[in-house]
Motif scaffolding. Structure first.
Motif, PDB file in Angstrom:
ATOM      1  N   UNK A 169      11.235  -7.342  -6.588  1.00  0.00           N
ATOM      2  CA  UNK A 169      10.382  -6.822  -5.513  1.00  0.00           C
ATOM      3  C   UNK A 169       9.453  -7.905  -4.984  1.00  0.00           C
ATOM      4  N   UNK A 170       9.622  -8.347  -3.725  1.00  0.00           N
ATOM      5  CA  UNK A 170       8.732  -9.363  -3.156  1.00  0.00           C
ATOM      6  C   UNK A 170       7.357  -8.760  -2.853  1.00  0.00           C
ATOM      7  N   UNK A 171       6.312  -9.473  -3.230  1.00  0.00           N
ATOM      8  CA  UNK A 171       4.943  -8.976  -3.065  1.00  0.00           C
ATOM      9  C   UNK A 171       4.317  -9.692  -1.859  1.00  0.00           C
ATOM     10  N   UNK A 172       4.482  -9.100  -0.705  1.00  0.00           N
ATOM     11  CA  UNK A 172       3.990  -9.657   0.551  1.00  0.00           C
ATOM     12  C   UNK A 172       2.832  -8.826   1.105  1.00  0.00           C
ATOM     13  N   UNK A 173       2.315  -7.905   0.332  1.00  0.00           N
ATOM     14  CA  UNK A 173       1.312  -6.948   0.798  1.00  0.00           C
ATOM     15  C   UNK A 173       0.268  -6.739  -0.285  1.00  0.00           C
ATOM     16  N   UNK A 174      -0.879  -6.203   0.124  1.00  0.00           N
ATOM     17  CA  UNK A 174      -1.907  -5.764  -0.806  1.00  0.00           C
ATOM     18  C   UNK A 174      -2.425  -4.408  -0.347  1.00  0.00           C
ATOM     19  N   UNK A 175      -2.692  -3.554  -1.298  1.00  0.00           N
ATOM     20  CA  UNK A 175      -3.221  -2.235  -0.969  1.00  0.00           C
ATOM     21  C   UNK A 175      -4.698  -2.350  -0.618  1.00  0.00           C
ATOM     22  N   UNK A 176      -5.092  -1.691   0.459  1.00  0.00           N
ATOM     23  CA  UNK A 176      -6.494  -1.704   0.876  1.00  0.00           C
ATOM     24  C   UNK A 176      -7.288  -0.752  -0.017  1.00  0.00           C
ATOM     25  N   UNK A 177      -8.384  -1.248  -0.537  1.00  0.00           N
ATOM     26  CA  UNK A 177      -9.220  -0.437  -1.427  1.00  0.00           C
ATOM     27  C   UNK A 177     -10.646  -0.413  -0.880  1.00  0.00           C
ATOM     28  N   UNK A 178     -11.385   0.621  -1.229  1.00  0.00           N
ATOM     29  CA  UNK A 178     -12.768   0.755  -0.782  1.00  0.00           C
ATOM     30  C   UNK A 178     -13.631  -0.368  -1.358  1.00  0.00           C
ATOM     31  N   UNK A 179     -14.642  -0.732  -0.579  1.00  0.00           N
ATOM     32  CA  UNK A 179     -15.649  -1.718  -1.007  1.00  0.00           C
ATOM     33  C   UNK A 179     -15.053  -3.103  -1.258  1.00  0.00           C
ATOM     34  N   UNK A 180     -13.938  -3.382  -0.611  1.00  0.00           N
ATOM     35  CA  UNK A 180     -13.384  -4.732  -0.681  1.00  0.00           C
ATOM     36  C   UNK A 180     -13.043  -5.180   0.726  1.00  0.00           C
ATOM     37  N   UNK A 181     -13.428  -6.370   1.083  1.00  0.00           N
ATOM     38  CA  UNK A 181     -13.211  -6.843   2.447  1.00  0.00           C
ATOM     39  C   UNK A 181     -12.454  -8.161   2.533  1.00  0.00           C
ATOM     40  N   UNK A 182     -12.155  -8.790   1.382  1.00  0.00           N
ATOM     41  CA  UNK A 182     -11.451 -10.075   1.385  1.00  0.00           C
ATOM     42  C   UNK A 182     -10.113  -9.927   0.670  1.00  0.00           C
ATOM     43  N   UNK A 183      -9.043 -10.338   1.358  1.00  0.00           N
ATOM     44  CA  UNK A 183      -7.679 -10.264   0.823  1.00  0.00           C
ATOM     45  C   UNK A 183      -7.003 -11.602   1.070  1.00  0.00           C
ATOM     46  N   UNK A 184      -6.823 -12.372   0.021  1.00  0.00           N
ATOM     47  CA  UNK A 184      -6.166 -13.673   0.126  1.00  0.00           C
ATOM     48  C   UNK A 184      -4.720 -13.568  -0.337  1.00  0.00           C
ATOM     49  N   UNK A 185      -3.875 -14.398   0.260  1.00  0.00           N
ATOM     50  CA  UNK A 185      -2.463 -14.448  -0.118  1.00  0.00           C
ATOM     51  C   UNK A 185      -2.122 -15.872  -0.550  1.00  0.00           C
ATOM     52  N   UNK A 186      -1.322 -15.974  -1.609  1.00  0.00           N
ATOM     53  CA  UNK A 186      -0.919 -17.278  -2.131  1.00  0.00           C
ATOM     54  C   UNK A 186       0.612 -17.376  -2.064  1.00  0.00           C
ATOM     55  N   UNK A 187       1.101 -18.349  -1.307  1.00  0.00           N
ATOM     56  CA  UNK A 187       2.538 -18.522  -1.110  1.00  0.00           C
ATOM     57  C   UNK A 187       3.035 -19.760  -1.848  1.00  0.00           C
ATOM     58  N   UNK A 188       4.334 -19.785  -2.059  1.00  0.00           N
ATOM     59  CA  UNK A 188       4.992 -20.921  -2.698  1.00  0.00           C
ATOM     60  C   UNK A 188       5.887 -21.617  -1.681  1.00  0.00           C
ATOM     61  N   UNK A 189       5.872 -22.936  -1.721  1.00  0.00           N
ATOM     62  CA  UNK A 189       6.751 -23.695  -0.843  1.00  0.00           C
ATOM     63  C   UNK A 189       8.194 -23.505  -1.297  1.00  0.00           C
ATOM     64  N   UNK A 190       9.076 -23.173  -0.367  1.00  0.00           N
ATOM     65  CA  UNK A 190      10.486 -22.997  -0.702  1.00  0.00           C
ATOM     66  C   UNK A 190      11.120 -24.367  -0.944  1.00  0.00           C
ATOM     67  N   UNK A 191      11.697 -24.569  -2.117  1.00  0.00           N
ATOM     68  CA  UNK A 191      12.306 -25.855  -2.444  1.00  0.00           C
ATOM     69  C   UNK A 191      13.653 -26.054  -1.764  1.00  0.00           C
ATOM     70  N   UNK A 192      14.192 -24.976  -1.194  1.00  0.00           N
ATOM     71  CA  UNK A 192      15.466 -25.062  -0.486  1.00  0.00           C
ATOM     72  C   UNK A 192      15.229 -24.926   1.019  1.00  0.00           C
TER      73      UNK A 192
END
Length: 477
Positions: free
Chosen positions: A87-110
Motif C-alpha cells: 500500500x503506497x502512503x501518499x496521503x495523511x488523515x486530517x486530524x483536529x488541532x494539527x495544521x502542519x503535514x509534511x511528506x517525505x519522498x524517496x528518489x527513484x533509483x530507476x
C-alpha cells in the motif's frame, strides 16, 4: 422595537456570512521533502477539490473544509513514497488541532520514463479459502513474472472488487499480496463499498480505512495516472450505478490543470465508461445504470486534449474499445475468473491480469493468463459436426489480424462473430455445479471462425497483434 434598515441588514449578512466562511475552513501547510530533507518544488498537494503546488522550497499552503478527510500528494515523477504491505502512503488523515503535514519522498533509483504496470481487477474473494486460491493462482504468477522486469520501474494497479461484500476480509486480501515486492495503487469497486448507508458519501468508509482516498493521482515518467471512484451508491440496500459526481469532476479538472497536454494519461476506474465505440441511446434500467458510466461523455470532454488509456474492470470479461485515436479503453478480465468457480471468465478469457509496458509516450500491452506464458493469447476449438474451427482471442482489438492455414496453405482471414465460448458454455451452464445460480456464460465479440474444414486437416490459426507480435495455435489431424 427597532427594525434594521436594508443597508444595515446587508452589512450583518456580509459580516456574519464571512465569519461562517472563515470558521468553516482552516488553513494547513507543510513541506514535501526528499530523503535528505531538501524541499521538492512543483508537487501538487490536494485536500478535496482544493489544490496547491509546492514552491521552490517544497512548501505548500492549502485551505481545508470541514468534511475533508485527507491531505494528499500527486506523487511526482522520479520519486517514490513509502509502502506498507503493497500500500503506497501518499496521503495523511486530517486530524483536529494539527495544521502542519509534511511528506517525505524517496528518489527513484530507476528511470521511470520507461516503466511497467501490472493491472489486476475483481479478485472478489468471499472467504479465506478463496484468498488462498488467489495467492496460489495469481500472486505467485505475478512473482514469477517480476524477474523479467528486474531492471524496470514496476508497480501494480488493482481496479477494485478486492472483496466480495465482506469488508472484514480486507486484511486477508492485504495479507495474500504481502509477498509482492511492488506497490499496488487501488481503485474502489462496488463490492468494496459500505452498503446500507443513507447516501453515497457513506459508502467509502471501509476502503478509506485500509487504502485512504478513493480519488487521487500520481506520475511516472511522462505518464499521469488518475484514480477515480465511479461506483455511485444510491442509498438503498446494495444498489449502485456507474456515475461520476460533480465533486469528482471538479477535482479532475483541477488535477488536469497541472498536467501538460503532451503527457500520456491513464484513467483508472472500476466500472467501464462505455463498452462500444458508438454511443448508444440511454436506457433507464438497472443493467444499463450499473454496467457502464452513465455520464461518461462529460469525462471524455475533460480528457479530449490528452492521449488517454482508460482501464476498467467490473464485467469479468476482457474487451478493448477504441473510442477514437486518442481515447482507448481496456476492460480487464477478472483475476477470480468466474468467482473462483472456474479458471476462466464468463467470456472464456482465462483468469489473469494485464501488463502495460510504457516507454515515454508509447505503450504496449498484453494479457497475461495465470499459469501460462505471455504467448498464450487464444484458445482454438474444432467442431467436427459443423466442420468449423473457432478461436477465442481475448485481447483482440480492431488492429489485430486473424488468419487461418490448412495443411500449411493460407486460406484467408477468419470471420469475427459474437457468441458463447465453447469452454465457458461447458463449465458454466450447469447450475448444479456452481456455487452461485446467477452465473452464466457471456456472449463475446472476440470469437472468430472458419467453416468447411476437413476433419483430417492440420489447421493453424495465426494472430498478429497491433504491435506486430505473432501468436499461433495448431490443431493437428
Amino acid at each position: 422595537m427597532k427594525f434594521c434598515t436594508p443597508s444595515y441588514t446587508l452589512l450583518l449578512v456580509f459580516l456574519f456570512g464571512g465569519l461562517v466562511s472563515v470558521y468553516g475552513q482552516q488553513s494547513i501547510s507543510g513541506h514535501v521533502y526528499d530523503e535528505i530533507t531538501k524541499g521538492i518544488a512543483g508537487v501538487v498537494v490536494s485536500c478535496g477539490i482544493h489544490m496547491a503546488q509546492t514552491d521552490e522550497n517544497g512548501h505548500y499552503e492549502i485551505s481545508v473544509y470541514g468534511d475533508e478527510k485527507y491531505v494528499q500528494i500527486s506523487i511526482p515523477q522520479r520519486y517514490l513514497v513509502s509502502v506498507e504491505q503493497t500500500r503506497p502512503i501518499f496521503y495523511q488523515e486530517i486530524v483536529n488541532n494539527r495544521s502542519v503535514y509534511n511528506f517525505h519522498l524517496l528518489k527513484n533509483k530507476k528511470d521511470d520514463t520507461n516503466h511497467v504496470v501490472i493491472v489486476q481487477t475483481d479478485v472478489q474473494a468471499a472467504s479465506e479459502t478463496e484468498y488462498d486460491i488467489y495467492k496460489e493462482a495469481i500472486v505467485s504468477d505475478i512473482n514469477l513474472l517480476l524477474p523479467q522486469y528486474a531492471y524496470s520501474d514496476i508497480f501494480g494497479l488493482d481496479l477494485g472488487d478486492m472483496v466480495g461484500d465482506k469488508p472484514e476480509l480486507f486484511p486477508n486480501y492485504i495479507h495474500s499480496m504481502s509477498s509482492l515486492p511492488i506497490p499496488f495503487f487501488r481503485t474502489i469497486g462496488n463490492h468494496d463499498m459500505a452498503y446500507w448507508g443513507r447516501s453515497h458519501e457513506t459508502s467509502e468508509r471501509h476502503f478509506n480505512q485500509y487504502f485512504g482516498p478513493t480519488t487521487y493521482s500520481f506520475n511516472k515518467g511522462n505518464a499521469h495516472y488518475v484514480v477515480l471512484n465511479n461506483n455511485f451508491f444510491i442509498g438503498r440496500d446494495y444498489f449502485y450505478m456507474g456515475y461520476i459526481d460533480e465533486k469528482t469532476f471538479k477535482w479532475l479538472e483541477k488535477d488536469l490543470s497541472y498536467v501538460p497536454k503532451d503527457k500520456l494519461v491513464f484513467l483508472l476506474v472500476h466500472i467501464p465508461t462505455q463498452l462500444q465505440a458508438e454511443r448508444k441511446p440511454f436506457v433507464y434500467d438497472y443493467t444499463a445504470l450499473a454496467g457502464v458510466t452513465v455520464n461518461a461523455s462529460a469525462l471524455y470532454q475533460l480528457l479530449e486534449n490528452y492521449e488517454t488509456h482508460i482501464i476498467s474492470g467490473h464485467t469479468h470479461c476482457n474487451q478493448n474499445v477504441v473510442h477514437h485515436e486518442r481515447l482507448y479503453e481496456h476492460n480487464t478480465a477478472a483475476a477470480c475468473g468466474t468467482w473462483w468457480q472456474a479458471d476462466i471468465c464468463t467470456d472464456g478469457t482465462p483468469r489473469g491480469y494485464a501488463v502495460y509496458e510504457v516507454h515515454g509516450n508509447d505503450v504496449e500491452w498484453y494479457y497475461k493468463s495465470a499459469g501460462h506464458d505471455r504467448t498464450y493469447q487464444m484458445r482454438v476449438y474444432r467442431d467436427p459436426e459443423t466442420h468449423t474451427i473457432i478461436a477465442n482471442i481475448w485481447n483482440y482489438d480492431p488492429l489485430w489480424k486473424v488468419e487461418w492455414f490448412e495443411n500449411g496453405v493460407k486460406k484467408g482471414d477468419m470471420e469475427q462473430f459474437e457468441g458463447i465460448d465453447p469452454l465457458a458454455r461447458e463449465l458454466l451452464s450447469d447450475k448444479r455445479k456452481l456455487k452461485y445460480d446467477w452465473i452464466s456464460p457471456s456472449a463475446t465479440g472476440h470469437l472468430f471462425r472458419a467453416e468447411g474444414i476437413d476433419d483430417l486437416s492440420k489447421v493453424e490459426v495465426r494472430v498478429t497483434d497491433r504491435f506486430g507480435h505473432v501468436y499461433t495455435e495448431v490443431l493437428k489431424k
